[in-house]
Design an enzyme around this catalytic site. Structure first.
Site, PDB file in Angstrom:
ATOM      1  N   SER A   1       0.824  -1.207   0.000  1.00  0.00           N
ATOM      2  CA  SER A   1       0.000   0.000   0.000  1.00  0.00           C
ATOM      3  C   SER A   1       0.859   1.258   0.000  1.00  0.00           C
ATOM      4  CB  SER A   1      -0.924  -0.004   1.216  1.00  0.00           C
ATOM      5  OG  SER A   1      -1.808  -1.105   1.185  1.00  0.00           O
TER       6      SER A   1
ATOM      7  N   ARG B   1       1.507   3.886  -3.341  1.00  0.00           N
ATOM      8  CA  ARG B   1       1.199   5.300  -3.135  1.00  0.00           C
ATOM      9  C   ARG B   1       2.449   6.161  -3.321  1.00  0.00           C
ATOM     10  NH1 ARG B   1      -2.571   2.528  -0.531  1.00  0.00           N
ATOM     11  NH2 ARG B   1      -4.616   3.447  -0.036  1.00  0.00           N
TER      12      ARG B   1
ATOM     13  N   SER C   1     -12.040   1.663  -0.084  1.00  0.00           N
ATOM     14  CA  SER C   1     -11.456   2.962   0.249  1.00  0.00           C
ATOM     15  C   SER C   1     -10.523   3.444  -0.851  1.00  0.00           C
ATOM     16  CB  SER C   1     -10.688   2.873   1.568  1.00  0.00           C
ATOM     17  OG  SER C   1      -9.556   2.020   1.437  1.00  0.00           O
ATOM     18  N   GLN C   2     -10.065   2.538  -1.714  1.00  0.00           N
ATOM     19  CA  GLN C   2      -9.131   2.921  -2.766  1.00  0.00           C
ATOM     20  C   GLN C   2      -9.732   3.912  -3.747  1.00  0.00           C
ATOM     21  OE1 GLN C   2      -7.543  -0.617  -4.598  1.00  0.00           O
ATOM     22  NE2 GLN C   2      -6.305  -1.151  -2.809  1.00  0.00           N
TER      23      GLN C   2
ATOM     24  N   GLU D   1      -8.272  -7.118   4.908  1.00  0.00           N
ATOM     25  CA  GLU D   1      -7.264  -7.972   4.287  1.00  0.00           C
ATOM     26  C   GLU D   1      -6.798  -9.077   5.236  1.00  0.00           C
ATOM     27  OE1 GLU D   1      -5.475  -7.849   1.202  1.00  0.00           O
ATOM     28  OE2 GLU D   1      -7.076  -6.561   0.469  1.00  0.00           O
TER      29      GLU D   1
ATOM     30  N   HIS E   1     -12.922  -8.498  -3.803  1.00  0.00           N
ATOM     31  CA  HIS E   1     -11.464  -8.457  -3.832  1.00  0.00           C
ATOM     32  C   HIS E   1     -10.936  -9.366  -4.945  1.00  0.00           C
ATOM     33  CE1 HIS E   1     -10.413  -6.520   0.317  1.00  0.00           C
ATOM     34  NE2 HIS E   1     -11.341  -5.852  -0.339  1.00  0.00           N
TER      35      HIS E   1
ATOM     36  N   ARG F   1     -13.909 -13.424  -1.562  1.00  0.00           N
ATOM     37  CA  ARG F   1     -13.173 -14.083  -0.483  1.00  0.00           C
ATOM     38  C   ARG F   1     -14.080 -14.809   0.495  1.00  0.00           C
ATOM     39  NH1 ARG F   1      -8.284  -9.695   0.556  1.00  0.00           N
ATOM     40  NH2 ARG F   1      -6.904 -10.543  -1.057  1.00  0.00           N
TER      41      ARG F   1
ATOM     42  N   ARG G   1      -3.904 -13.888  -0.443  1.00  0.00           N
ATOM     43  CA  ARG G   1      -4.373 -14.036   0.936  1.00  0.00           C
ATOM     44  C   ARG G   1      -4.972 -15.426   1.176  1.00  0.00           C
ATOM     45  NH1 ARG G   1      -1.318  -9.959   2.417  1.00  0.00           N
ATOM     46  NH2 ARG G   1      -2.048  -7.934   1.709  1.00  0.00           N
TER      47      ARG G   1
ATOM     48  N   LYS H   1       1.977 -11.736  -6.081  1.00  0.00           N
ATOM     49  CA  LYS H   1       1.267 -10.458  -6.109  1.00  0.00           C
ATOM     50  C   LYS H   1       1.883  -9.468  -5.133  1.00  0.00           C
ATOM     51  CE  LYS H   1      -3.329  -8.521  -5.185  1.00  0.00           C
ATOM     52  NZ  LYS H   1      -3.427  -7.634  -6.365  1.00  0.00           N
TER      53      LYS H   1
END
Length: 429
Positions: free
Chosen positions: A28, A32, A168-169, A313, A340, A344, A388, A413
């Site tokens: 993350s 950014r 939120s992205q 996550e 996701h 999931r 995950r 990933k």
């Protein structure tokens, strides 16, 4: 191109762990920081950068848009900013940050850019970002990958309203580049609560460090004035969500696992795993910049009722550990993770049940009736192209013999060295 799949038998251990794991940089923060460096007012050096499929895709996309990003040492890159031209075709893979952040960056330059991705990428929600871009005057021909966008000579604005209740992205994507919009942005969220809100705080903090103020005087409302994004040399923290699977190994096998360079304070929601581990019976010690989890093993795990809306996550790792506890556990607040890398909740219910666990989906999470490792059995654990999910399967394999993950390569990933890191952690002696 997606890394070739290959199966992997999760190692089972009969000894207590005494491990130390150096966790790579936060995905993350890395992605950014790359975006902000590419939009900066001068060159910058980023240290602790994650090398993974997601960060490689982000780097490649920014290069196509005009940034110069070159290695500057181990886990270090030098970024010379430049968003000078439309990007042709940009491959997003299955990376949420790439498919959501880069279209907003591409909108800064007049012209046409096409975004494509993996087969599964079309199922990941992206519509709210594209809706926001349309409100700024960008033409977009679809609401999911693949899509083509054409940016105008000058963006409109600043008022933009989107529904960010599935990620939120969407908010972070528009905030990261907003200082380069001719009018800045006056951004509102209109919908149910935004998940993973700490990631928005991360975005705002990283912007503030570069001289960009995000005004957030009322809930669901963010204002950014136009102006420069100052260049900043930046050290990326370890990825605390990736750290969770290694720390959880101590809870399953018993013993201790230490992760160095653990920040004293952080906006990473993955840090919430420490509280969860303590609630399930582990002890946590933060000393000399390292975090250590110590536990007696799965026999002593306690069930948990936890809201993971801010740290969704962590759901696969927490679900796997809960299957080994004794008693009913509940994970709440994570309905949005159906969008996701895979659905999931459905994937966890199917794969955990396939190993003998008692798992039920709810409207916003999972109910798990834990009966310990002896109630489970080996079998193929489907990863669903989701790193995950692979972490969850690896954890169960510590206590249950014969669990075979069908696609350990999907861990590339965010952690390409995961199989070797796991083997190093669990080896005896």
């Amino acid at each position: 191109m997606l890394t070739d799949q290959y199966s992997w038998t999760a190692p089972r251990v009969d000894h207590r762990l005494a491990g130390r794991v150096v966790v790579p940089g936060s995905k993350s923060q890395t992605n950014r920081a790359l975006v902000l460096a590419a939009l900066g007012d001068g060159p910058s050096v980023l240290d602790g950068v994650l090398t993974s499929r997601d960060s490689d895709l982000m780097t490649a996309g920014l290069k196509r848009l005009g940034a110069d990003i070159q290695p500057a040492g181990p886990a270090s890159v030098r970024v010379v900013p430049g968003v000078a031209h439309s990007g042709g075709t940009i491959d997003c893979g299955l990376a949420g940050t790439v498919m959501r952040f880069l279209p907003v960056v591409a909108a800064l330059v007049p012209g046409t850019t096409r975004f494509v991705g993996d087969k599964q990428a079309s199922r990941r929600p992206i519509g709210p970002v594209l809706d926001g871009l349309r409100q700024l005057g960008v033409a977009v021909d679809a609401d999911q990958l693949p899509f083509t966008m054409t940016a105008p000579e000058r963006l409109d604005g600043p008022e933009v309203t989107i529904d960010s209740s599935t990620s939120s992205q969407f908010i972070s994507a528009l905030l990261l580049a907003a200082a380069h919009f001719p009018h800045g942005i006056d951004l509102r969220h209109d919908g149910t609560s935004v998940p993973s809100a700490p990631h928005i705080a991360m975005t705002c903090e990283m912007l503030a460090e570069r001289g960009v103020t995000v005004i957030n005087d009322e809930p669901c409302h963010w204002v950014v004035r136009p102006g420069p994004i100052h260049a900043l040399d930046h050290l990326i923290e370890p990825d605390l969500t990736n750290a969770a699977v290694f720390l959880a190994a101590a809870m399953v096998a018993g013993g201790s696992v230490t992760v160095p360079a653990w920040p004293a304070s952080t906006t990473q929601p993955g840090a919430q795993f420490i509280r969860i581990a303590q609630s399930m019976g582990a002890s946590a010690t933060h000393a000399e910049g390292s975090m250590t989890i110590e536990a007696c093993g799965w026999h002593d795990l306690q069930p948990i009722d936890v809201d993971l809306h801010e740290a969704s996550e962590l759901t696969p790792v927490v679900a796997a550990v809960a299957c080994l506890a004794h008693g009913p556990s509940r994970i709440r607040g994570v309905a949005h993770i159906r969008g996701h890398e895979t659905d999931r909740l459905a994937a966890l219910e199917h794969e955990l049940s396939g190993l003998g666990a008692v798992v039920r989906q709810t409207d916003d999470g999972l109910e798990i009736d834990g009966h310990g490792a002896n109630s489970l059995h080996g079998g193929v654990f489907g990863c669903h192209a989701d790193h995950r999910m692979a972490h969850a399967g690896a954890l169960l394999g510590l206590a249950v013999a014969g669990i075979e993950l069908d696609d350990i390569a999907c861990t590339s990933k965010t952690m390409p060295q995961f199989p070797q890191m796991w083997a190093d952690l669990v080896k005896e002696g």
